[in-house]
Design a protein around this motif. Sequence first.
Motif, short mmCIF file in Angstrom:
data_model
loop_
_atom_site.label_atom_id
_atom_site.label_comp_id
_atom_site.label_asym_id
_atom_site.label_seq_id
_atom_site.Cartn_x
_atom_site.Cartn_y
_atom_site.Cartn_z
N GLY A 42 0.77 -1.24 0.00
CA GLY A 42 0.00 0.00 0.00
C GLY A 42 0.79 1.27 0.00
N GLY A 43 2.04 1.24 0.51
CA GLY A 43 2.82 2.47 0.53
C GLY A 43 2.15 3.53 1.38
N ARG A 44 1.83 4.65 0.76
CA ARG A 44 1.21 5.76 1.49
C ARG A 44 -0.31 5.58 1.63
NH1 ARG A 44 3.76 10.30 -2.06
NH2 ARG A 44 4.29 8.47 -3.34
N VAL A 45 -0.82 4.44 1.21
CA VAL A 45 -2.17 4.01 1.59
C VAL A 45 -2.00 3.05 2.76
CG1 VAL A 45 -4.20 2.69 0.92
CG2 VAL A 45 -3.14 4.27 -0.72
N HIS A 46 -2.58 3.40 3.89
CA HIS A 46 -2.41 2.57 5.09
C HIS A 46 -3.72 2.57 5.88
CE1 HIS A 46 -0.16 1.68 9.11
NE2 HIS A 46 -0.85 0.65 8.68
N VAL A 239 9.23 10.66 -4.29
CA VAL A 239 10.20 11.71 -4.56
C VAL A 239 11.13 11.91 -3.37
CG1 VAL A 239 10.38 14.23 -4.76
CG2 VAL A 239 8.92 12.95 -6.33
N GLY A 240 10.57 11.86 -2.15
CA GLY A 240 11.39 12.07 -0.97
C GLY A 240 12.49 11.04 -0.83
N VAL A 241 12.20 9.80 -1.17
CA VAL A 241 13.18 8.72 -1.08
C VAL A 241 14.23 8.87 -2.17
CG1 VAL A 241 13.50 6.21 -1.21
CG2 VAL A 241 11.55 7.16 0.03
N LEU A 242 13.79 9.18 -3.39
CA LEU A 242 14.74 9.38 -4.49
C LEU A 242 15.67 10.55 -4.21
CD1 LEU A 242 12.42 8.85 -7.60
CD2 LEU A 242 14.35 7.40 -6.92
N ALA A 243 15.10 11.65 -3.73
CA ALA A 243 15.91 12.84 -3.48
C ALA A 243 16.91 12.63 -2.35
CB ALA A 243 15.00 14.03 -3.16
N ALA A 244 16.56 11.79 -1.38
CA ALA A 244 17.45 11.53 -0.26
C ALA A 244 18.60 10.62 -0.63
CB ALA A 244 16.65 10.91 0.89
N GLY A 245 18.52 9.97 -1.78
CA GLY A 245 19.58 9.06 -2.20
C GLY A 245 19.63 7.78 -1.40
N ASP A 246 18.51 7.39 -0.83
CA ASP A 246 18.47 6.16 -0.03
C ASP A 246 18.75 4.92 -0.87
OD1 ASP A 246 17.90 7.71 2.15
OD2 ASP A 246 15.74 7.38 2.07
N VAL A 247 18.43 5.00 -2.15
CA VAL A 247 18.76 3.93 -3.08
C VAL A 247 19.83 4.45 -4.03
CG1 VAL A 247 17.91 2.40 -4.90
CG2 VAL A 247 16.44 2.93 -2.93
N GLU A 248 20.95 3.77 -4.09
CA GLU A 248 22.04 4.20 -4.96
C GLU A 248 21.80 3.68 -6.38
OE1 GLU A 248 26.86 3.53 -5.61
OE2 GLU A 248 25.83 2.60 -3.90
N PHE A 249 21.88 4.57 -7.35
CA PHE A 249 21.79 4.19 -8.75
C PHE A 249 23.18 4.28 -9.37
CE2 PHE A 249 17.43 5.06 -7.81
CZ PHE A 249 16.68 4.34 -8.72
N SER A 250 23.56 3.20 -10.08
CA SER A 250 24.88 3.14 -10.71
C SER A 250 24.75 2.68 -12.16
CB SER A 250 25.79 2.18 -9.94
OG SER A 250 27.05 2.10 -10.55
N PRO A 251 25.08 3.54 -13.14
CA PRO A 251 25.49 4.93 -12.94
C PRO A 251 24.37 5.75 -12.30
CG PRO A 251 24.95 4.53 -15.24
CD PRO A 251 24.93 3.19 -14.58
N GLY A 252 24.64 7.01 -12.01
CA GLY A 252 23.66 7.86 -11.34
C GLY A 252 22.38 8.01 -12.14
N LEU A 253 21.40 8.64 -11.52
CA LEU A 253 20.12 8.84 -12.19
C LEU A 253 20.31 9.59 -13.51
CD1 LEU A 253 17.90 9.92 -9.16
CD2 LEU A 253 17.66 7.81 -10.49
N PRO A 362 10.86 6.48 6.77
CA PRO A 362 12.00 6.35 5.86
C PRO A 362 11.63 5.88 4.46
CG PRO A 362 11.96 4.53 7.42
CD PRO A 362 10.93 5.50 7.88
N TYR A 363 10.44 5.32 4.30
CA TYR A 363 10.05 4.81 2.99
C TYR A 363 9.07 5.74 2.25
CZ TYR A 363 12.17 0.79 5.23
OH TYR A 363 13.03 -0.03 5.91
N SER A 364 8.85 6.92 2.82
CA SER A 364 8.05 7.93 2.11
C SER A 364 8.72 9.30 2.18
CB SER A 364 6.64 8.01 2.69
OG SER A 364 6.67 8.46 4.03
N ARG A 365 9.19 9.67 3.39
CA ARG A 365 9.86 10.96 3.62
C ARG A 365 8.98 12.14 3.26
NH1 ARG A 365 15.12 10.72 5.11
NH2 ARG A 365 16.20 8.72 4.89
#
Length: 435
Positions: A42-46, A239-253, A362-365
């Motif tokens: 559900g993510g942000r549906v809870h 967006v909050g999780v992507l912007a925080a860099g909690d998941v590393e993308f290689s190469p970068g985004l 931490p999974y929505s921010r």
Amino acid sequence: MQGTERADVIVLGAGVAGLAAAQALVGTELEVVVLEARDRLGGRVHTDKHFAGFPLEFGAEFVHGERAPTWELIDRLGLHTVHWNKLDDSWVRMADGRRLTMAEARAVDAGFDVTRTWELPPVPPRPLESFGRYLERIGFGPEQVDYVRRAFANAAGESLRHLDAASMLDSIAGAEATGHEDFRIVEGYDAIIEALGLGVDIRTGCVVTRVTWGDDGVHVDTAGGGSFAARLLVCTLPVGVLAAGDVEFSPGLPEQKVQALRGLGMGPAIKCVYRFREPLTPPGIKAIYAAGRAPMWWTPSFGHETDAVVWTAFVTGDAAMDLLRRGEEGALDGALESLRRELGRPGLKAVEARLVDWVNDPYSRGGYSFVRPGHRGVRELLAAPTPPLLWAGEASAPESDAATVHGALLSGRRAATEVLKLLRPRAYDGSEVVV
């Protein structure tokens, strides 16, 4: 050492967007696996069923619009809904201190009515202009701006100075397509989540730490040591999780995603939920637009066969951050104090209270996305496919649908369509897939 699991498509996130994308691909013979960090879907549906003994929304709560695409699922599943009739169900605290129903307020105060009809003069916004500054420039007085702060901006998820004027005007104009009425699903939003998850391979408690991507596909590593590989990846991370860099993308985004994240923010949003011993308002009043730091209140008890009296304060932007700085107990008491003043009941206490803090999750921010001033069009940048990475989520929906469940639903369908175009071009018939 664990081996690498292989699939055709990996979906990051089992919120509405991720589940909609995966569900749309069931039956296509493509192998799809959904990786979800939480221990639930559900993510942000809870939907919580313990606090009050009936389905209570700690996350997304309403179906926004009588023509929203969500109704396809509601009708198919035979779910029941309750209409929130704002005109007659809501109290509004006016600038002169009067407490009126919204219908009364709109009838006696033309300035207030404009903040509901949004019949504005044809004045184009300026580059880099915030929505607050735009409203002042076209003639909104302090009282009108305060009404907007307490209602429209609070619902938009951020304070007026942070909202892009052009994007907000796009949102207002586009709302006609889905409608303006709000509805609550009696059985709970999780009924839709459950339906979207049927037949889908979902791994909960799977925290993704790294995504390696290139011409040969994607490779995903998880905190638990798991490893997955696929031809395509659908990213629905907030967006909050992507912007925080909690998941590393290689190469970068990809650069256009970096640009999109510069222009998108994640609005701070919290819910303060209270259970009381006795009703607080006359039977016809189901919501309150208050003058205090918690400006938007409603009772989710309405529509349920229950004796529980529950009221929810929905707070975003500066007010949410102010409450959070007080700690959990301070936030709950601070929001309740605004209700005490609104009702003239200084001794009002709750039997039970719960702070739902999406900001520090931490999974929505945050609650949901907004466009920063001067960045109109960034949602389209975020949505654009960059194979082997595809993108979905409410932040990637068109402005008129963004920050809604139905926007997330539509974005998931779009991503599934993109998958079919890339992996099943001969079988794809040119139409958008339907969940």
